[in-house]
Each structure stands twice: as structure tokens, then as C-alpha cells.
Enzyme design. Sequence first.
Site: not given
Ligand code: RNT
Ligand code: ZN
Length: 421
Positions: A188, A229, A231, A262, A265, A289, A297, A299, A329
Site C-alpha cells: 500500500w 491495495e 484506495k 480494504d 477505501h 482489510h 476511512d 479505521d 486494519d
Molecule cells: C492505508 C491502508 C493500509 C494501512 C496499513 C497500516 O489506508 O489501509 O493498509 O492501514 O498498511
Molecule cells: Zn488497509
Amino acid sequence: MSIPESNISNAYIFAKERYAALGVDTEKAIAQLEKVAISLHCWQGDDVAGFENPGGTLSGGIAATGNYPGKARTAVELRKDLDLVYSLLPGNHRLNLHAIYLEADHQVERNAIEPRHFSAWKDWAKANNHGVDFNPTCFSHPRSADGFTLSHRDEGIRQFWVDHCIASRKIGEYFGKELGTPAVTNIWIPDGYKDSPADRRTPRELLRNSLDAILAEKIDRRYNLDAVEPKLFGIGSESYVVGSMEFYLAYALSHKILLTLDAGHFHPTETIADKISSLLMYLDEMLLHVSRGVRWDSDHVVTFNDDLQAIAHEIVRNDALESIHIGLDYFDASINRIAAWTIGARSTMRALLMALLEPHETLKGYELEGDFSSRLALHEELKSMPFSVVWDYCCLQNNIPVGMDFMNIIKDYEKKELSNR
Ligand code: RNT
Ligand code: ZN
């Protein structure tokens, strides 16, 4: 107060019958759940700080907020915290490690990391039967300070990150060989622009070339699997992200590597569950993720919400527990970090169990006959079936705390261990 074991077993007898009446075998569902290995993200334990550079700040469009006391300051502390989390989950789980979690007695540049910097992680993983997954860390670094890494216009900076990613894949290979289970090494990068770019194409060409250079180093898929990955946006890359969904989907398909989805994302109302069946028609394997975005986003800790249930159901309905690698994640620094890890992981497992307890054939039968009323009725019935009793029983069988008991253990650890940090 703990729930008496006999209550759990008695409730389970009733739940088992209720499910059997729908043609669902609870024992089979439990056995399937026990085989699922979730990749726990090391970065929940210390707010994505890592051990490369004490006092370094997190950058790259991701942010952990909160200052709850007791975060892990060393790899030894982090492993100790992780041991506790694993002990609160049924089954055997994996670890998802980032490159900045290396252990060395001097500063090691990212393009110079080697398997030996991860040997303590390897020994610990071997001793505890954890597979390990890996990630190059293409953020929180002076060479990513302007927001670009693998797609940087400067060739030297690009090469630095290419070398870091190749080094990371070799560490993935090392873990794969040592532990007898392939590492998924996930790339990523934060690359993108805050405001509307003039040229959307050139950075994507540069990213493609960098990825080609990274993958030119051949590594046996028995040891390492590569993933990318995508986004949609990040803090500071609101208008344009080089590694978008379309870019990486096309790249993953044409290069036969894994795509990572993810949950945070995409557009804030867009969910990943519906993407799974489409992508699995063309991709052999994927990485998830599992995350929870709140308005963006953000988290947040994963909870047992509709999104999580939908993701779990699609994994199970597509018979993809083997081909989809499940990672978590999120990073919440405002609550006990061990609780954050455990709550999210337990909720993910509970959602998978609920999905494993679905009478999928019956539902498909209704659909085939055009009996959508029965399909709707059963979908609604299932939401209040006693799957939580099956979960409690599964925990009991595995000697894992039932109900809120895990919080007592975490509180105790907070008093004895975290409060001294
Ligand atoms: C960031 C991504 C990525 C990170 C990690 C820490 O937007 O989701 O996966 O969260 O690599
Ligand atoms: Zn991620």
C-alpha cells in the site's frame, strides 16, 4: 459474573436443535470456524509507530487519534500484548507485520532491511504457531514526505521504494519458508494529490513500472504471495490517488497477483461485500482489510454491524475461506489497545460463525423457485437465531473466555502490565 458452564451447554443443546430444524449442522460450523486464521495487524498495538525510529511521526494520509496509556514501546512488549489477544480468540491466528516493526540495534534504512531483522518475530511465530504476513512501509519517512513513493517523479526516490518493496517480499519469503505457510506481502502506498492534478496518467505509468520492477524478482508462491491495495482518497490525497481500484484491479488481473480490498477505501456508502463474488470469478486469491470507516476511512475498531456481516456472508457463500485471506486494519488509540484488537477480532469471528450457520442451500432453493417471500422471511428469521449461543459454546470448547469475561482479563493486564509503561 461468569456464566456457569452448564448454562452454556444447555443453551447450546437448544440452539443446536433450532439450527438442525433448518438443516444446519452447528458442529460443522464450529469446526469450520476453528480453522479460520485471521491476520491480526501488529499496528493496533502502538498506533502504527513501529520500532525503526523512536519518536517518529505517522504520515501518509493515515492517522491514529487518542492517547490511551500503556502502548507497546518495544517488540517484546508488543509480542506480550499480542499473546494476550490470541489467548482470547478461539483457533490459531496469523500476524500481519509491517516493515517498521523490525528489531535492530542501529538504524537500518528501509531499502536495507533483511530477514535477520525479523528473526525474533520468526522465533515467536514458530513457537506459537502463527503464520506471518508482511507489508513494506511506504509512509512515515523523509522520502515519502511529499506524498509520493513508487510513483515519484524522481527516479532515485522511486528506486529507493522499489528496493524496499523487493526487500519486503524477501522477508515475506523468509517467513513463508520458516513457518511453512506463505506470507501475503501487501503493498500500500499513499501516493496522490490533495488538489486536482493536471496529469493523472504519468504517476500511474511510473507506478506500473515500479511494480513491474518489484515483481521482476521471482519468488516462489509457496512462500510469498503478492498483493496490492487500492484506495479512493486519503488525508492529503483527496482529489487523486495513483493506486486506485481500477489501476490495481487491472494490474492484479494482468499479473496474477492478489488484490486487497480494504473496507474503508471506497466511497463512504460503498461496501466491499458485493465486490467479492465478482472478483473471485477472475482472481484466484484476495486479501481483505476488515476495517470500519465512520464518515470517512477512519479505521475505527471493527464491530458486528451490517457491513461486517455482509462481508462474512459473502466469504462463506462463495466458499472462499481458503482463497480469501482475512486481515484486520484499524488503529484506535483512544481505548485500551488490547481490547480494541480483541473486540474487532472476536466480532469478525462471530460474523463468520453467523455466516457459517446460514442455510444457504435452502435460501438458494427459494430464489431458484422465485419464492422471494420465503427468501425474505428466512433472511429475517436468521437475524435472531441463537448464533451467539453457538459462539459461547465454541469459546467454552476452546477454553476461551465467554461473554464479557475477556474484558476482566484485559483489565487485569492493564493494571499489572500496561500501567507500568
Ligand atoms: C492505508 C491502508 C493500509 C494501512 C496499513 C497500516 O489506508 O489501509 O493498509 O492501514 O498498511
Ligand atoms: Zn488497509
